[in-house]
Design a protein around this motif. Structure first.
Motif, PDB file in Angstrom:
ATOM      1  N   ASP A 137      40.941  58.976  32.447  1.00  0.00           N
ATOM      2  CA  ASP A 137      39.981  59.605  33.353  1.00  0.00           C
ATOM      3  C   ASP A 137      40.461  59.348  34.780  1.00  0.00           C
ATOM      4  O   ASP A 137      40.339  58.230  35.289  1.00  0.00           O
ATOM      5  CB  ASP A 137      38.587  59.012  33.127  1.00  0.00           C
ATOM      6  N   LEU A 138      41.015  60.378  35.417  1.00  0.00           N
ATOM      7  CA  LEU A 138      41.628  60.202  36.730  1.00  0.00           C
ATOM      8  C   LEU A 138      40.617  60.405  37.850  1.00  0.00           C
ATOM      9  O   LEU A 138      39.747  61.274  37.778  1.00  0.00           O
ATOM     10  CB  LEU A 138      42.778  61.190  36.918  1.00  0.00           C
ATOM     11  N   SER A 139      40.766  59.596  38.890  1.00  0.00           N
ATOM     12  CA  SER A 139      39.964  59.729  40.100  1.00  0.00           C
ATOM     13  C   SER A 139      40.921  60.054  41.243  1.00  0.00           C
ATOM     14  O   SER A 139      41.869  59.297  41.492  1.00  0.00           O
ATOM     15  CB  SER A 139      39.215  58.429  40.383  1.00  0.00           C
ATOM     16  N   ILE A 140      40.684  61.185  41.921  1.00  0.00           N
ATOM     17  CA  ILE A 140      41.579  61.616  43.002  1.00  0.00           C
ATOM     18  C   ILE A 140      40.788  61.696  44.294  1.00  0.00           C
ATOM     19  O   ILE A 140      39.756  62.369  44.360  1.00  0.00           O
ATOM     20  CB  ILE A 140      42.217  62.983  42.688  1.00  0.00           C
ATOM     21  N   ALA A 305      37.111  68.377  40.972  1.00  0.00           N
ATOM     22  CA  ALA A 305      37.496  67.089  40.390  1.00  0.00           C
ATOM     23  C   ALA A 305      38.212  66.198  41.406  1.00  0.00           C
ATOM     24  O   ALA A 305      38.628  65.080  41.073  1.00  0.00           O
ATOM     25  CB  ALA A 305      38.391  67.310  39.176  1.00  0.00           C
ATOM     26  N   ILE A 306      38.396  66.680  42.629  1.00  0.00           N
ATOM     27  CA  ILE A 306      39.047  65.923  43.696  1.00  0.00           C
ATOM     28  C   ILE A 306      37.998  65.650  44.773  1.00  0.00           C
ATOM     29  O   ILE A 306      37.170  66.502  45.068  1.00  0.00           O
ATOM     30  CB  ILE A 306      40.229  66.712  44.297  1.00  0.00           C
ATOM     31  N   HIS A 307      38.032  64.468  45.352  1.00  0.00           N
ATOM     32  CA  HIS A 307      37.037  64.118  46.351  1.00  0.00           C
ATOM     33  C   HIS A 307      37.678  64.048  47.729  1.00  0.00           C
ATOM     34  O   HIS A 307      38.758  63.471  47.895  1.00  0.00           O
ATOM     35  CB  HIS A 307      36.387  62.771  46.018  1.00  0.00           C
ATOM     36  N   TRP A 308      37.021  64.659  48.729  1.00  0.00           N
ATOM     37  CA  TRP A 308      37.455  64.525  50.123  1.00  0.00           C
ATOM     38  C   TRP A 308      36.548  63.525  50.825  1.00  0.00           C
ATOM     39  O   TRP A 308      35.335  63.681  50.837  1.00  0.00           O
ATOM     40  CB  TRP A 308      37.392  65.859  50.860  1.00  0.00           C
ATOM     41  N   ARG A 309      37.167  62.494  51.384  1.00  0.00           N
ATOM     42  CA  ARG A 309      36.437  61.503  52.176  1.00  0.00           C
ATOM     43  C   ARG A 309      37.046  61.498  53.566  1.00  0.00           C
ATOM     44  O   ARG A 309      38.228  61.149  53.748  1.00  0.00           O
ATOM     45  CB  ARG A 309      36.536  60.127  51.539  1.00  0.00           C
ATOM     46  N   ALA A 328      43.047  55.300  38.054  1.00  0.00           N
ATOM     47  CA  ALA A 328      42.593  55.382  36.662  1.00  0.00           C
ATOM     48  C   ALA A 328      42.407  53.978  36.126  1.00  0.00           C
ATOM     49  O   ALA A 328      42.744  52.983  36.773  1.00  0.00           O
ATOM     50  CB  ALA A 328      43.590  56.160  35.802  1.00  0.00           C
ATOM     51  N   GLY A 329      41.903  53.900  34.902  1.00  0.00           N
ATOM     52  CA  GLY A 329      41.746  52.609  34.233  1.00  0.00           C
ATOM     53  C   GLY A 329      40.411  51.963  34.529  1.00  0.00           C
ATOM     54  O   GLY A 329      39.666  52.369  35.418  1.00  0.00           O
ATOM     55  N   SER A 330      40.117  50.915  33.762  1.00  0.00           N
ATOM     56  CA  SER A 330      38.827  50.235  33.895  1.00  0.00           C
ATOM     57  C   SER A 330      38.646  49.597  35.266  1.00  0.00           C
ATOM     58  O   SER A 330      37.523  49.451  35.750  1.00  0.00           O
ATOM     59  CB  SER A 330      38.697  49.170  32.799  1.00  0.00           C
ATOM     60  N   ASN A 331      39.748  49.214  35.897  1.00  0.00           N
ATOM     61  CA  ASN A 331      39.681  48.610  37.231  1.00  0.00           C
ATOM     62  C   ASN A 331      39.974  49.612  38.340  1.00  0.00           C
ATOM     63  O   ASN A 331      40.146  49.224  39.499  1.00  0.00           O
ATOM     64  CB  ASN A 331      40.666  47.444  37.322  1.00  0.00           C
ATOM     65  N   ASN A 332      40.037  50.893  37.982  1.00  0.00           N
ATOM     66  CA  ASN A 332      40.308  51.954  38.959  1.00  0.00           C
ATOM     67  C   ASN A 332      41.576  51.660  39.763  1.00  0.00           C
ATOM     68  O   ASN A 332      41.594  51.741  40.992  1.00  0.00           O
ATOM     69  CB  ASN A 332      39.117  52.147  39.899  1.00  0.00           C
ATOM     70  N   LEU A 333      42.651  51.319  39.065  1.00  0.00           N
ATOM     71  CA  LEU A 333      43.916  51.006  39.721  1.00  0.00           C
ATOM     72  C   LEU A 333      44.504  52.256  40.371  1.00  0.00           C
ATOM     73  O   LEU A 333      44.496  53.343  39.784  1.00  0.00           O
ATOM     74  CB  LEU A 333      44.914  50.467  38.698  1.00  0.00           C
ATOM     75  N   VAL A 334      45.049  52.092  41.571  1.00  0.00           N
ATOM     76  CA  VAL A 334      45.748  53.196  42.228  1.00  0.00           C
ATOM     77  C   VAL A 334      47.120  53.333  41.577  1.00  0.00           C
ATOM     78  O   VAL A 334      47.960  52.438  41.663  1.00  0.00           O
ATOM     79  CB  VAL A 334      45.892  52.945  43.743  1.00  0.00           C
ATOM     80  N   ARG A 365      51.456  49.427  37.332  1.00  0.00           N
ATOM     81  CA  ARG A 365      50.042  49.769  37.154  1.00  0.00           C
ATOM     82  C   ARG A 365      49.876  50.845  36.073  1.00  0.00           C
ATOM     83  O   ARG A 365      48.917  50.801  35.289  1.00  0.00           O
ATOM     84  CB  ARG A 365      49.445  50.248  38.470  1.00  0.00           C
ATOM     85  N   ILE A 366      50.800  51.808  36.053  1.00  0.00           N
ATOM     86  CA  ILE A 366      50.761  52.824  34.998  1.00  0.00           C
ATOM     87  C   ILE A 366      50.901  52.148  33.628  1.00  0.00           C
ATOM     88  O   ILE A 366      50.199  52.481  32.666  1.00  0.00           O
ATOM     89  CB  ILE A 366      51.874  53.871  35.212  1.00  0.00           C
ATOM     90  N   GLU A 367      51.809  51.163  33.549  1.00  0.00           N
ATOM     91  CA  GLU A 367      52.014  50.439  32.291  1.00  0.00           C
ATOM     92  C   GLU A 367      50.747  49.703  31.881  1.00  0.00           C
ATOM     93  O   GLU A 367      50.384  49.674  30.687  1.00  0.00           O
ATOM     94  CB  GLU A 367      53.177  49.445  32.465  1.00  0.00           C
ATOM     95  N   THR A 368      50.039  49.133  32.842  1.00  0.00           N
ATOM     96  CA  THR A 368      48.781  48.435  32.542  1.00  0.00           C
ATOM     97  C   THR A 368      47.745  49.377  31.948  1.00  0.00           C
ATOM     98  O   THR A 368      47.080  49.056  30.953  1.00  0.00           O
ATOM     99  CB  THR A 368      48.219  47.787  33.825  1.00  0.00           C
ATOM    100  N   VAL A 369      47.599  50.558  32.559  1.00  0.00           N
ATOM    101  CA  VAL A 369      46.608  51.524  32.067  1.00  0.00           C
ATOM    102  C   VAL A 369      47.043  52.074  30.705  1.00  0.00           C
ATOM    103  O   VAL A 369      46.202  52.309  29.838  1.00  0.00           O
ATOM    104  CB  VAL A 369      46.394  52.641  33.099  1.00  0.00           C
ATOM    105  N   ARG A 370      48.346  52.296  30.541  1.00  0.00           N
ATOM    106  CA  ARG A 370      48.836  52.795  29.248  1.00  0.00           C
ATOM    107  C   ARG A 370      48.517  51.807  28.133  1.00  0.00           C
ATOM    108  O   ARG A 370      48.276  52.182  26.979  1.00  0.00           O
ATOM    109  CB  ARG A 370      50.354  53.010  29.318  1.00  0.00           C
ATOM    110  N   ALA A 371      48.506  50.537  28.503  1.00  0.00           N
ATOM    111  CA  ALA A 371      48.223  49.494  27.501  1.00  0.00           C
ATOM    112  C   ALA A 371      46.726  49.333  27.249  1.00  0.00           C
ATOM    113  O   ALA A 371      46.310  48.494  26.449  1.00  0.00           O
ATOM    114  CB  ALA A 371      48.811  48.162  27.945  1.00  0.00           C
ATOM    115  N   GLY A 372      45.924  50.116  27.944  1.00  0.00           N
ATOM    116  CA  GLY A 372      44.484  50.077  27.746  1.00  0.00           C
ATOM    117  C   GLY A 372      43.786  48.928  28.426  1.00  0.00           C
ATOM    118  O   GLY A 372      42.670  48.550  28.056  1.00  0.00           O
ATOM    119  N   LYS A 373      44.447  48.369  29.430  1.00  0.00           N
ATOM    120  CA  LYS A 373      43.872  47.206  30.117  1.00  0.00           C
ATOM    121  C   LYS A 373      43.054  47.647  31.319  1.00  0.00           C
ATOM    122  O   LYS A 373      43.246  48.714  31.852  1.00  0.00           O
ATOM    123  CB  LYS A 373      44.972  46.232  30.545  1.00  0.00           C
TER     124      LYS A 373
END
Length: 373
Positions: A137-140, A305-309, A328-334, A365-373
């Motif tokens: 689930d990506l946050s942009i 699906a993209i947010h402007w701040r 993405a990820g549970s910790n919303n890693l960039v 960080r991509i590796e962390t999210v891929r691992a489901g962490k």
């Protein structure tokens, strides 16, 4: 020496980058430190690993790729438009995670259609993250320094204050402190009594003569230090900035702009409504902003699906326009970040201005999210 191993998806990522018409470039690990110290910003400067050559040249371990990729492009006098990709280790102190990690990315140099180039950078970064972190689930989030610059310029502040505010863009704490000073100038910031009279009467010649006399009496050489004229200009400029007060209406307008935070499909109307309410003519920035939205739509991106701040920036001084991050990820890693940095090419020595935009991916960080962490 034991070398940090690249993540297992690195080969696939390298192929995916080259498929974006961005041939891979190799950049030496040891780099001249000066360009990073001058242009990367305080947040990165204090985390660089510095060393020195036998001749006294300041060197560093490569802390990022954008500056050296652009320097290499200029040194080789390559024609533009030109795109480059990279994948390799970078070295810098981090609050979390190792100080040695892998980054990959693309630098897009010389594309005259800036809106399309901006849209391509954001779209490619999102697509790569989606490819290598499937199902996440990506946050942009997107910001735009050029729009902020247009708003600040429209408020009629002195150039020095505009420069200060733009430099602080993206740093909420610094911006808040500056706006507080603009709302209520620091009465304690009074000039030295010996020069106050000259400043009050705007007697530039008298101020320069006074400074020269003081320098002679104290043994300062006008050749080894700043000249009396330079010192006088700095004092006058500082006095002007210290005494500047932002009107309540202008301060409210600046706060209203920085509070804008909407999905990208509503961003153009929100920006137009702000400009109308504040009575600011930022039509040039609005047109460029809308052109980028159109280019993103043409690429099939879901603007909702993209947010402007409006207050969003990234902690690197070289950005001039678009800035974005993909998390993405549970910790919303960039996982990816990038933006436009048009002024940097000439600062690095390009003979003519070269528009530039790019993005980086954090592989650990991509590796962390891929691992489901």
């Amino acid at each position: 020496m034991i070398q940090l191993a690249a993540p297992d998806f690195s080969a696939g990522l390298a192929s995916a980058l080259e498929a974006l018409e961005a041939p891979r470039v190799d950049i030496p690990v040891i780099q001249p430190a000066e360009p990073f110290l001058d242009m990367a910003g305080e947040d990165l400067r204090r985390r660089i690993f510095l060393t020195e050559s036998e001749t006294g040249e300041s060197l560093c371990l490569r802390p990022e790729f954008t500056i050296p990729v652009c320097s290499a492009h200029i040194a080789q006098s390559v024609a533009t438009p030109r795109r480059y990709s990279y994948l390799g280790q970078v070295f810098r102190q981090r609050r979390e995670g190792g100080n040695e990690f892998y980054q990959a990315g693309v630098e897009d140099l010389g594309e005259p259609d800036e809106a399309r180039a901006d849209a391509r950078a954001l779209s490619e970064a999102r697509a790569l993250i989606a490819q290598f972190v499937p199902g996440a689930d990506l946050s942009i989030i997107l910001g735009d320094q050029s729009v902020f610059e247009a708003v600040v310029a429209g408020l009629g502040l002195p150039a020095g204050w505009q420069k200060r505010l733009v430099h602080a863009f993206g740093n909420a704490q610094a911006l808040e402190a500056m706006m507080a000073r603009l709302a209520s100038p620091d009465s304690a910031a009074r000039p030295d009594p010996s020069v106050a009279g000259f400043l009050a009467t705007e007697d530039v010649a008298g101020l320069e003569a006074h400074i020269e006399q003081v320098m002679q009496e104290t043994g300062y050489s006008t050749h080894a230090s700043r000249s009396p004229a330079e010192i006088a200009a700095r004092l006058i400029g500082k006095q002007s900035l210290d005494s500047t007060r932002l009107s309540a209406a202008s301060l409210d307008a600046l706060k209203a702009f920085l509070a804008l935070d909407v999905p990208l499909d509503r961003a153009a109307s929100a920006l137009a409504g702000f400009a109308r309410e504040a009575g600011l003519d930022i039509s040039g920035a609005q047109q460029a902003f809308k052109a980028r939205l159109d280019a993103l739509s043409e690429r099939g991106e879901d603007l909702g699906a993209i947010h402007w701040r409006a207050a969003f920036g990234r902690p690197l001084d070289y950005y001039t326009g678009l800035v974005f991050e993909v998390s993405a990820g549970s910790n919303n890693l960039v996982l990816a970040g990038g933006g436009r940095y048009d002024r940097m090419m000439t600062l690095l020595g390009a003979r003519e201005p070269i528009p530039a935009v790019g993005f980086s991916l954090w592989l650990d960080r991509i590796e962390t999210v891929r691992a489901g962490k």
